[in-house]
Design an enzyme around this catalytic site. Structure first.
Site, PDB file in Angstrom:
ATOM      1  N   SER A 316      43.808  63.037  26.880  1.00  0.00           N
ATOM      2  CA  SER A 316      44.373  61.702  26.669  1.00  0.00           C
ATOM      3  C   SER A 316      43.346  60.801  26.018  1.00  0.00           C
ATOM      4  O   SER A 316      42.138  61.009  26.146  1.00  0.00           O
ATOM      5  CB  SER A 316      44.781  61.082  28.012  1.00  0.00           C
ATOM      6  OG  SER A 316      43.623  60.851  28.816  1.00  0.00           O
ATOM      7  N   ASP A 317      43.834  59.786  25.312  1.00  0.00           N
ATOM      8  CA  ASP A 317      42.942  58.677  24.996  1.00  0.00           C
ATOM      9  C   ASP A 317      42.566  58.036  26.331  1.00  0.00           C
ATOM     10  O   ASP A 317      43.215  58.249  27.356  1.00  0.00           O
ATOM     11  CB  ASP A 317      43.645  57.666  24.085  1.00  0.00           C
ATOM     12  CG  ASP A 317      42.659  56.796  23.314  1.00  0.00           C
ATOM     13  OD1 ASP A 317      41.467  56.741  23.699  1.00  0.00           O
ATOM     14  OD2 ASP A 317      43.066  56.157  22.333  1.00  0.00           O
ATOM     15  N   TRP A 318      41.534  57.240  26.336  1.00  0.00           N
ATOM     16  CA  TRP A 318      40.973  56.717  27.576  1.00  0.00           C
ATOM     17  C   TRP A 318      41.969  55.736  28.227  1.00  0.00           C
ATOM     18  O   TRP A 318      42.106  54.606  27.808  1.00  0.00           O
ATOM     19  CB  TRP A 318      39.640  56.043  27.295  1.00  0.00           C
ATOM     20  CG  TRP A 318      38.453  56.956  27.383  1.00  0.00           C
ATOM     21  CD1 TRP A 318      37.269  56.650  27.979  1.00  0.00           C
ATOM     22  CD2 TRP A 318      38.304  58.290  26.892  1.00  0.00           C
ATOM     23  NE1 TRP A 318      36.401  57.725  27.886  1.00  0.00           N
ATOM     24  CE2 TRP A 318      37.010  58.741  27.228  1.00  0.00           C
ATOM     25  CE3 TRP A 318      39.150  59.170  26.219  1.00  0.00           C
ATOM     26  CZ2 TRP A 318      36.538  60.013  26.911  1.00  0.00           C
ATOM     27  CZ3 TRP A 318      38.688  60.442  25.896  1.00  0.00           C
ATOM     28  CH2 TRP A 318      37.402  60.852  26.240  1.00  0.00           C
ATOM     29  N   GLY A 319      42.673  56.242  29.237  1.00  0.00           N
ATOM     30  CA  GLY A 319      43.684  55.434  29.909  1.00  0.00           C
ATOM     31  C   GLY A 319      45.094  55.690  29.410  1.00  0.00           C
ATOM     32  O   GLY A 319      46.026  54.988  29.816  1.00  0.00           O
TER      33      GLY A 319
END
Length: 793
Positions: A316-319
């Site tokens: 995932s992208d961060w968050g």
């Protein structure tokens, strides 16, 4: 493990923290054993060590880290894959079967315990021979830390849009290799790049961090970057998958995109990069596509893994992780993860209990992760403590010097000459007036903004690189080193800039031979640009007008340097000036490249990778970009992105896609086909296109050769033409020619049919058009073309 070590070393990534531990299975507290020396293990028994890291500054204690060491001579370790003739799938399957559920949920969650200040890292299980992977930004170079607040210094390369403007896969691959060497020097295993989203709209906040409006350029340039990186032992991460084409409200927005637009425009670049470069990883974007978050989007993940053949891990992208069901749909790794990121890794146990996901889903994800772990140097050398790498703050001088030369070379080839009325290269010029407040500023960014040292030399956000600020070359320094005197101030002692009046402009004109005006626009993530950012401010316009009048009255020239992160409007002021150069965000040493172009030591050979509209209101996406509270965005322009739209409305374009001038001139002399009949029934059918290009000017130079395909007899609406190949010539001396070869296959003739969900090649005539721009009027007069008849036998 087969045999346990004699002793183990504990470390923490928290500066100034003290470690307390237990060896009896009890939970550690601040009254437990204080760690000072390696812990001795006992053979023949289970050794359980539990530890916490604490500080006396009021911050909470860390989570409890548990380490178990048990001798098992029959245990299969991940390191068994290193044995001759090992069956990798079998070893990974057996290793996963040895994991506890606690270990499994943490393996797919991410650790967030980087010793290096990297963006993230994965969970290590030493007892099974599983090392952690360090994951670092980013697309424009290695980022470890923040500029101005500490970190590990690296090379800031020209921004990705400028790299793409080189149209030179060879130099991009060299940069990928150079970034790999810097990453390995600092102990990094995977780079979080390249950025591959399409420049749907010039206001997109991250257009500087991505490559182009065109999927073919995006895919080919990304593949070159990935190959350079991975052939040197560091993994690449394609991001942000998919359609992260706007920054405003990116964490919440739902993008409505037709399947045809997805397959032809927004996913095609990823498909090309997978086919040509086999990237180790991909990163799911923040946004939703057609109602589902990217990380749990069954359609997107199926395309990636089942249709495109992606064999890496999907993080995932961060968050950007939202729900456990993501693991059911092919998602692999929540980053950055960590014990404190809610709802925490134990939430996956509850999801298993509730039947949302199964342990098989986790096992599949872990297998994808471990298949990448075993590719890393960290695993092959079994490195669990990276304190030696963490202690390094500066690049080895030999690396730094080598990469400085390569960075300048890339900037030279990415600079685009937009206008030249008998002005460049400079001749008989001794003194230049450098005009623009930006040229005299030196500022570290607030937060994630673009740093300034005499120009915006790099972007912000994940594309920022911690550089040695003293190494960044300013325009004043570069011009001076290039043998020019630089007039910097007005008669009153103020720096030449936006506030200068007519009197100041006259003074500058009388005391210099040429005016050099710097216009800057920064780039960062988190918010989109505004329509106003594409226009000159009143002060900038007044500066150009005053300088133009003063210099032209004396028969002198005015040059504008566009130090910009996005296309800007030029049409309402370009008549005031004699030459315009797009210089992008050119990296640590970019100013030296600009100088070499100005004085003629190098010939500009960059070409635009975006269409620059006469004004933003003419963009096909005008009025559709999100505001900060927009929750849904419809891609109403469908497949007509960039030149695919402007080919139908050429009056709306100032500088077309693929456009760029040179100090010399090229002639397209001939085109030949290996076959004029294309058999649709043969899935492996290919036609070779050969074009001869000659330098007919008076200066050595390189040309970007572009191949477009037009479907003449299509039964459905299709773009006027589409780019299907490009190549950059070698440096051609005056009179010298080169033959460029392209290969056309069925995909190059096809469109995506949403009814049958397949690529379709229709019988009929196709025109192959080759030239140095996408501008149809130029191609008709200066390009070459040939016809192919597609038939079904």
């Amino acid at each position: 493990m087969e045999t346990i070590p004699e002793k183990i070393v504990l470390s923490t990534t928290t500066p100034g923290a003290t470690i307390y531990y237990t060896t009896d299975g009890s939970e550690p507290t601040r009254h437990s054993n204080k760690y000072t020396d390696p812990i001795i293990l006992e053979r023949g028994k289970l050794n359980v060590i539990k530890a916490i890291a604490v500080k006396d500054d009021g911050s909470p204690d860390s989570y409890v880290a548990t380490f178990e060491y048990r001798e098992n001579p029959n245990l299969i370790l991940l390191t068994d894959v290193l044995k001759p003739n090992a069956n990798i799938d079998y070893v990974i399957e057996k290793v996963i079967s040895e994991m506890t559920l606690d270990e499994k949920v943490r393996m797919v969650w991410g650790a967030a315990t980087s010793q290096l200040g990297a963006a993230g890292n994965t969970y290590a299980i030493p007892r099974l021979g599983i090392t952690s992977m360090e994951l670092a930004d980013g697309p424009a170079g290695l980022r470890l830390g923040m500029l101005g607040s500490g970190g590990h210094e690296a090379t800031a390369w020209p921004n990705p849009m400028m790299l793409a403007s080189t149209w030179n896969e060879e130099i991009v691959e060299k940069i990928g290799a150079a970034i790999a060497s810097e990453a390995k020097y600092y102990g990094i295993d995977i780079m979080l790049g390249p950025g591959m989203n399409i420049h749907r709209d010039p206001l997109g906040g991250r257009v500087f961090e991505y490559y182009s409006e065109d999927p073919h350029v995006t895919g080919k340039i990304a593949a070159a970057w990935i190959k350079g990186l991975q052939e040197n032992g560091v993994g690449a991460t394609m991001k942000h998958y998919a359609a992260n084409n706007a920054e405003n409200n990116r964490m919440n927005i739902n993008e409505i995109i037709s399947e045809r637009a997805l397959r032809e425009i927004y996913l095609r670049g990823y498909e090309i990069a997978i086919e040509e470069a086999d990237p180790w990883a991909a990163m799911g974007a923040y946004n939703k596509v057609n109602g589902a978050w990217c990380t749990e989007n069954e359609y997107l993940n199926k395309m990636l893994k089942d249709v495109f053949g992606f064999k890496g891990l999907l993080m995932s992208d961060w968050g950007a992780y939202h729900n456990p069901v993501a693991y059911k749909y092919g998602f692999d790794l929540n980053t950055p993860g960590g014990e404190t990121r809610l709802p925490g890794p134990d939430s996956l146990k509850e999801a298993i209990n509730q039947g949302i996901i199964s342990q098989k889903d986790l096992d599949r994800a872990i297998a994808a992760i471990l298949k990448i772990v075993i590719k890393t140097d960290t695993f092959k050398k079994q490195i669990y403590d990276k304190s030696v790498f963490a202690a390094r703050q500066k690049l080895d001088p030999s690396l730094a010097n080598k990469h400085a030369a390569l960075s300048k070379e890339a900037a030279l080839e990415g600079i685009v000459l937009l206008k030249n009325d008998y002005t460049l290269p400079l001749k008989d010029v001794n003194t230049v007036a450098l005009i623009g407040q930006l040229a005299y500023k030196s500022e570290l960014p607030a937060g994630w903004g673009s740093p300034i040292k005499g120009m915006y030399f790099e972007g912000g956000g994940s594309a920022a690189v911690v550089v040695d600020f003293e190494e960044v070359v300013t325009l004043v320094e570069a011009l001076t080193s290039g043998g020019l005197n630089v007039l910097q101030k007005t008669e009153n002692g103020d720096y030449l800039g936006e506030k200068m009046n007519k009197k100041d402009a006259i003074y500058a004109a009388k005391n210099s031979d040429v005016a050099l005006i710097l216009i800057g626009r920064p780039g960062t993530e988190g918010a989109d640009n505004t329509p106003e950012s594409m226009k000159l401010t009143e002060e900038e316009f007044g500066m150009i007008r005053n300088v133009s009048e003063a210099y032209h009255d004396l028969g002198k020239k005015v040059i504008v340097l566009l130090n910009v992160a996005l296309p800007i409007e030029v049409d309402d002021w370009d008549d005031y000036v004699d030459a315009i150069l797009y210089i992008g965000l050119p990296g640590t040493y970019g100013a030296t490249a600009v100088t070499d172009i100005l004085v003629g030591k190098a010939n500009p050979s960059g070409k635009l990778v975006d269409s620059w509209p006469v004004k933003y209101e003419y963009a096909p996406t005008y009025g559709t970009m999100p505001k900060t509270d927009t929750v849904e965005m419809t891609y109403s322009e469908d497949i007509y992105v960039g030149y695919r739209y402007y080919d139908l409305h050429p009056e709306k374009v100032k500088y077309p896609f693929g456009y760029g001038l040179s100090y010399t001139k090229f002639s397209y002399e001939s085109i030949s086909l290996s076959n004029k009949i294309f058999n649709i029934s043969n899935k492996n059918e290919k036609i070779t296109v050969t074009v001869s290009v000659r330098n007919i000017g008076e200066m050595a130079g390189k040309e970007v050769v572009q191949l477009y395909v037009r479907a003449n007899d299509s039964s459905i609406a299709r773009p006027s033409k589409e780019l299907k190949g490009f190549a950059k010539t070698k440096l051609l001396n005056p009179g010298e020619s080169e033959q460029i070869t392209f290969v056309i296959d069925s995909r190059d003739l096809a469109y995506f049919d949403e009814t049958v969900h397949e690529w379709i090649v229709e019988p009929g005539m196709y025109t192959i058009i080759v030239g140095g721009t996408s501008d149809n009027s130029v191609l008709e007069n200066e390009g070459v073309c040939a016809q192919i008849l597609a038939i079904r036998e």
